[in-house]
Design an enzyme around this catalytic site. Structure first.
Site, PDB file in Angstrom:
ATOM      1  N   ASP A  47       5.349  -3.845  -3.694  1.00  0.00           N
ATOM      2  CA  ASP A  47       6.634  -3.042  -3.788  1.00  0.00           C
ATOM      3  C   ASP A  47       5.731  -1.740  -4.201  1.00  0.00           C
ATOM      4  OD1 ASP A  47       8.028  -2.447  -6.277  1.00  0.00           O
ATOM      5  OD2 ASP A  47       7.243  -3.716  -8.095  1.00  0.00           O
ATOM      6  N   TYR A 113      -4.342 -11.126  -1.234  1.00  0.00           N
ATOM      7  CA  TYR A 113      -4.190 -10.007  -1.628  1.00  0.00           C
ATOM      8  C   TYR A 113      -5.463  -9.783  -1.989  1.00  0.00           C
ATOM      9  CZ  TYR A 113       0.786  -9.845  -1.747  1.00  0.00           C
ATOM     10  OH  TYR A 113       1.875 -10.198  -1.306  1.00  0.00           O
TER      11      TYR A 113
END
Length: 277
Positions: A47, A113
């Site tokens: 995003d 991540y």
């Protein structure tokens, strides 16, 4: 392609009309070099504001397009050519020719991540502020590790995910750990088979409120019983998050892995490995 980018000035990965995105930037540059339309398939659509150092994407291009003078049939030469043409905040770090069995999205086994979080009273180090989030209260890293451990496993993470019609929120969270680095910044490593929209930053936010003493470990664990997005879970800042690694099986297992994943995605209408953060 292995790709890195500073997501600060991008409106995320996915192409959006009138917005600067990572996908559109790379596709346009590749099309100019190869003199053919290019469409990328990515491992995880990040995003706005989210970064990457180990993003993976693939594309199919005509063999004739690789015969240009600058490439001369060798896809690895694209790295140097792209470095000259792409803006400073995105780089294609490696290019490899693969068989038709490879699929950056469906063949992936796991995405990893990292999240950088500063709890210093003065905030994040200015030279690292584009990639480091800040937290207004002091954090106990041991409490955060204890809270994170209770969330690991195959669970329904509905409380941590923004709603998407027809999609599942069941994921296998394979690792979620915290440490402080040499600059006293907290570093989280979060790995799962796939992530639903907003999941990583919501996990970080939930554990952080346990780490600063406002919630306890039982509260974190109880979130796994929720069936809808919890308004009690804060969403951590996008700037602290970065996709650092995508794991794949050996080449001889690419086709089988992609087929299995597609079957699951088609059955449940999942968002294929997208972090959405």
């Amino acid at each position: 392609m292995t790709i890195g980018y500073d997501g600060t000035d991008f409106s995320g990965w996915a192409t959006q009309p009138g917005r600067r995105t990572v996908c559109e930037t790379i596709e346009t540059t590749l099309a100019t070099i190869l003199r053919a339309p290019v469409r990328l398939t990515v491992a995880g659509r990040t995003d706005a504001g989210v970064h990457a150092s180990g993003q993976v994407a693939h594309c199919d291009v005509p063999v004739a397009s690789l015969a240009t003078r600058s490439i001369d049939g060798d896809p690895t030469r694209l790295v140097r050519r792209l470095a000259k043409m792409l803006p400073d905040d995105v780089r294609v770090k490696a290019v490899d020719a693969v068989s038709d069995d490879f699929d950056a999205r469906f063949a992936a086994l796991a995405r990893t991540y990292e999240y950088r979080l500063a709890d210093a009273r003065w905030g994040a180090e200015p030279t690292l502020a584009r990639t480091t989030a800040d937290w207004p209260r002091a954090l106990d890293v041991d409490a955060m590790n204890a809270a994170s451990a209770r969330l690991v496993g195959l669970n329904d993470f509905a409380a941590f995910c923004r709603y998407r019609p027809g999609s599942t929120t069941i994921r296998e969270l394979q690792a979620f750990t915290w440490r402080r680095d040499e600059h006293d910044v907290l570093i989280a490593v979060v790995r799962a088979d796939a992530f639903c929209w907003s999941m990583v930053r919501s996990l970080v936010g939930a554990v952080a409120v346990a780490g600063d003493g406002r919630r306890d470990l039982d509260w974190c664990a109880s979130l796994l019983t929720e069936k809808t997005r919890s308004a009690q879970v804060p969403v951590a800042q996008a700037r602290g998050l970065s996709l650092v690694h995508v794991a794949y099986p050996p080449p001889e297992e690419w086709a089988a892995r992609a087929e299995r994943t597609r079957d699951v995605r088609d059955e449940a209408d999942l968002d294929g490995g997208c972090c959405g953060d």
